[in-house]
Design a protein around this motif. Structure first.
Motif, PDB file in Angstrom:
ATOM      1  N   VAL A 134       0.824  -1.212   0.000  1.00  0.00           N
ATOM      2  CA  VAL A 134       0.000   0.000   0.000  1.00  0.00           C
ATOM      3  C   VAL A 134       0.862   1.267   0.000  1.00  0.00           C
ATOM      4  N   MET A 135       2.085   1.174   0.482  1.00  0.00           N
ATOM      5  CA  MET A 135       2.973   2.339   0.509  1.00  0.00           C
ATOM      6  C   MET A 135       3.504   2.709  -0.877  1.00  0.00           C
ATOM      7  N   TYR A 136       3.169   1.918  -1.884  1.00  0.00           N
ATOM      8  CA  TYR A 136       3.569   2.188  -3.269  1.00  0.00           C
ATOM      9  C   TYR A 136       2.351   2.421  -4.162  1.00  0.00           C
ATOM     10  N   SER A 137       1.167   2.483  -3.573  1.00  0.00           N
ATOM     11  CA  SER A 137      -0.074   2.497  -4.335  1.00  0.00           C
ATOM     12  C   SER A 137      -0.260   3.767  -5.168  1.00  0.00           C
ATOM     13  N   THR A 138      -0.660   3.558  -6.407  1.00  0.00           N
ATOM     14  CA  THR A 138      -1.025   4.663  -7.298  1.00  0.00           C
ATOM     15  C   THR A 138      -2.533   4.653  -7.569  1.00  0.00           C
ATOM     16  N   THR A 139      -3.269   3.798  -6.872  1.00  0.00           N
ATOM     17  CA  THR A 139      -4.712   3.704  -7.047  1.00  0.00           C
ATOM     18  C   THR A 139      -5.368   4.982  -6.532  1.00  0.00           C
ATOM     19  N   VAL A 140      -6.298   5.530  -7.306  1.00  0.00           N
ATOM     20  CA  VAL A 140      -6.906   6.815  -6.978  1.00  0.00           C
ATOM     21  C   VAL A 140      -8.412   6.683  -6.749  1.00  0.00           C
ATOM     22  N   VAL A 141      -8.997   7.754  -6.270  1.00  0.00           N
ATOM     23  CA  VAL A 141     -10.447   7.880  -6.158  1.00  0.00           C
ATOM     24  C   VAL A 141     -10.885   8.668  -7.388  1.00  0.00           C
ATOM     25  N   ALA A 142     -11.425   7.965  -8.373  1.00  0.00           N
ATOM     26  CA  ALA A 142     -11.765   8.575  -9.664  1.00  0.00           C
ATOM     27  C   ALA A 142     -12.735   9.743  -9.524  1.00  0.00           C
ATOM     28  N   GLU A 143     -13.625   9.682  -8.538  1.00  0.00           N
ATOM     29  CA  GLU A 143     -14.609  10.750  -8.348  1.00  0.00           C
ATOM     30  C   GLU A 143     -13.969  12.085  -7.963  1.00  0.00           C
ATOM     31  N   MET A 144     -12.711  12.064  -7.549  1.00  0.00           N
ATOM     32  CA  MET A 144     -12.026  13.315  -7.181  1.00  0.00           C
ATOM     33  C   MET A 144     -11.533  14.085  -8.410  1.00  0.00           C
ATOM     34  N   ASP A 145     -11.528  13.428  -9.555  1.00  0.00           N
ATOM     35  CA  ASP A 145     -11.043  14.064 -10.781  1.00  0.00           C
ATOM     36  C   ASP A 145     -11.902  15.278 -11.141  1.00  0.00           C
ATOM     37  N   GLN A 146     -11.240  16.384 -11.430  1.00  0.00           N
ATOM     38  CA  GLN A 146     -11.870  17.639 -11.863  1.00  0.00           C
ATOM     39  C   GLN A 146     -12.686  18.313 -10.758  1.00  0.00           C
ATOM     40  N   GLN A 147     -12.396  18.009  -9.512  1.00  0.00           N
ATOM     41  CA  GLN A 147     -13.097  18.635  -8.393  1.00  0.00           C
ATOM     42  C   GLN A 147     -12.377  19.909  -7.963  1.00  0.00           C
ATOM     43  N   GLN A 148     -13.146  20.947  -7.680  1.00  0.00           N
ATOM     44  CA  GLN A 148     -12.615  22.188  -7.109  1.00  0.00           C
ATOM     45  C   GLN A 148     -12.471  21.941  -5.617  1.00  0.00           C
TER      46      GLN A 148
END
Length: 179
Positions: free
Chosen positions: A73-87
Motif C-alpha cells: 500500500v505504501m507504493y499504491s497509485t490507485t486513486v479515487v476517480a470521483e475526485m477528478d476535476q473537483q474544485q
C-alpha cells in the motif's frame, strides 16, 4: 422582445455562473477504501532517527520509496476517480520542485505530513499531489503547512523526486489556519 427575453434569462441564470466554494477535503478522501483499510492494518513503520541522507532537509534524495520491507500500500497509485476535476481546498506540506527567476516556487509536491523524505517514509503516490502555481510563492519553511485551492486532477506524474497520482493547478495558496 428577443432582447428582453435574453436579458431576463441572463438575470435568472447569473447566480448559477458564480463559482462554488471549493470543497474542503482531507487526505483520506484521496485514498480508495481498500488502501485505507490496508493502511489501518499496516504494522507500525520505523521512522528512523533523523540521521539519514536527508536529515539536513536539502532533498538530495527523493520521495520515492526504496525500502522493499514496506507494505504494498505504501507504493499504491490507485486513486479515487470521483475526485477528478473537483474544485477543492486541502491542507498539507510543500516539497519544493521548481522556482522562477525570482526564487518563488511555481511547482511543488504537497504531502500530508511534514518531513516527508527527511525523517519518515514518504507517502504513497496516491497521497502526493503535484501542485502547479504559476504565481509562485516563497517556500522558505517546508514545515509550515499550507492551504491549497484549485482543480484536482487524477494524473500520474513521475520525476526524479517522486511519483504522484494527483495534480492540482492552484488558484490560491496560503498559510494553513486550521487545527
Amino acid at each position: 422582445m428577443l432582447c428582453r427575453a435574453l436579458l431576463l434569462l441572463t438575470m435568472l441564470t447569473a447566480p448559477l455562473l458564480v463559482c462554488a466554494e471549493p470543497k474542503e477535503v482531507d487526505w483520506l478522501d484521496l485514498l480508495p477504501a481498500e488502501d485505507y483499510q490496508a493502511m489501518l492494518d499496516m504494522p507500525e513503520l520505523d521512522h528512523g532517527n533523523g540521521n539519514g541522507p536527508d536529515a539536513n532537509g536539502d532533498f538530495t534524495t527523493s520521495l520515492r520509496q526504496e525500502d522493499n520491507k514496506l507494505p504494498a500500500v505504501m507504493y499504491s497509485t490507485t486513486v479515487v476517480a470521483e475526485m477528478d476535476q473537483q474544485q477543492i481546498k486541502i491542507g498539507g506540506y510543500p516539497v519544493p520542485i521548481e522556482s522562477d527567476a525570482n526564487g518563488r516556487y511555481t511547482q511543488f509536491f504537497l504531502v500530508p505530513y511534514a518531513g516527508a523524505c527527511i525523517h519518515v517514509p514518504p507517502p504513497p503516490p496516491n497521497q502526493i499531489i503535484l501542485v502547479n502555481y504559476p504565481a509562485g510563492m516563497d517556500l522558505s519553511d517546508i514545515y509550515q503547512p499550507l492551504w491549497i485551492e484549485g482543480v484536482l486532477r487524477v494524473s500520474q506524474t513521475s520525476n526524479q523526486l517522486a511519483d504522484a497520482s494527483y495534480e492540482l493547478d492552484a488558484d490560491q495558496v496560503g498559510l494553513y489556519d486550521g487545527p
